[in-house]
Design a protein around this motif. Sequence first.
Motif, PDB file in Angstrom:
ATOM      1  N   CYS A   3       0.851  -1.198   0.000  1.00 56.99           N
ATOM      2  CA  CYS A   3       0.000   0.000   0.000  1.00 56.99           C
ATOM      3  C   CYS A   3       0.890   1.253   0.000  1.00 56.99           C
ATOM      4  O   CYS A   3       1.770   1.388   0.840  1.00 56.99           O
ATOM      5  CB  CYS A   3      -0.900   0.008   1.231  1.00 56.99           C
ATOM      6  N   CYS A   6       0.102   3.381   3.564  1.00 58.04           N
ATOM      7  CA  CYS A   6       0.477   2.958   4.917  1.00 58.04           C
ATOM      8  C   CYS A   6       1.562   1.881   4.908  1.00 58.04           C
ATOM      9  O   CYS A   6       2.078   1.520   5.963  1.00 58.04           O
ATOM     10  CB  CYS A   6      -0.749   2.454   5.680  1.00 58.04           C
ATOM     11  N   SER A   8       1.241  -1.264   4.191  1.00 55.02           N
ATOM     12  CA  SER A   8       0.737  -2.616   4.430  1.00 55.02           C
ATOM     13  C   SER A   8       0.931  -3.488   3.189  1.00 55.02           C
ATOM     14  O   SER A   8       0.787  -3.025   2.055  1.00 55.02           O
ATOM     15  CB  SER A   8      -0.744  -2.560   4.791  1.00 55.02           C
ATOM     16  N   CYS A  31      -6.688  -1.098   0.262  1.00 56.32           N
ATOM     17  CA  CYS A  31      -5.923  -1.550   1.416  1.00 56.32           C
ATOM     18  C   CYS A  31      -6.869  -1.703   2.599  1.00 56.32           C
ATOM     19  O   CYS A  31      -7.486  -0.734   3.023  1.00 56.32           O
ATOM     20  CB  CYS A  31      -4.833  -0.522   1.736  1.00 56.32           C
ATOM     21  N   CYS A  34      -5.840   0.657   5.842  1.00 56.88           N
ATOM     22  CA  CYS A  34      -6.065   2.099   5.930  1.00 56.88           C
ATOM     23  C   CYS A  34      -7.191   2.570   5.026  1.00 56.88           C
ATOM     24  O   CYS A  34      -7.573   3.745   5.053  1.00 56.88           O
ATOM     25  CB  CYS A  34      -4.778   2.864   5.610  1.00 56.88           C
TER      26      CYS A  34
HETATM   27 ZN   LIG Z   1      -2.854   1.148   3.496  1.00 59.71          ZN
END
Ligand SMILES: [Zn+2]
Length: 165
Positions: A3, A6, A8, A31, A34
Amino acid sequence: MRCPYCGSLDTQVKDSRPTDDSSSIRRRRICPDCGGRFTTFERVQLRELTVVKRSGRRVPFDRDKLQQSVDVALRKRSVDPERVERMINGIVRQLESMGEGDVPSETVGELVMEGLKGLDDVAYVRFASVYKNFREAKDFEEILEKLAEEPEEAPRLKKKPVQSE
Ligand SMILES: [Zn+2]
């Protein structure tokens, strides 16, 4: 795919479809961590390209870097990402078809300038100012004058002669 918001690694594909010209697959991702949404493209890479810098240094062609410099030029401009993707695809295809694997960095810059000119005037001037490393305001003026001229010229040429009755 990580992502971009963030970091991730657990992002999900929501939708997947080919672009209009079928040269890429466009995937919309989300995602779960977030809620961030972003788009990725899957595309063919025909061959490896090497960019030769003005200094003579050779570096592998990096599509992501090209994309980044285009994104910087297009910042806060509302241009459909798919049009940007098509433009960059076009540039890469042109580079790939140039015969040798070595491409001068000037050629890449010129192609990007040409592409941006068709997409967004502001982005074009932004990119040109960085790429050409303008030192004088005169250079800007020249480019802005050219931009101002072009849209007026095209329709004038197409206009049909007025017929007298
Ligand atoms: Zn994210």
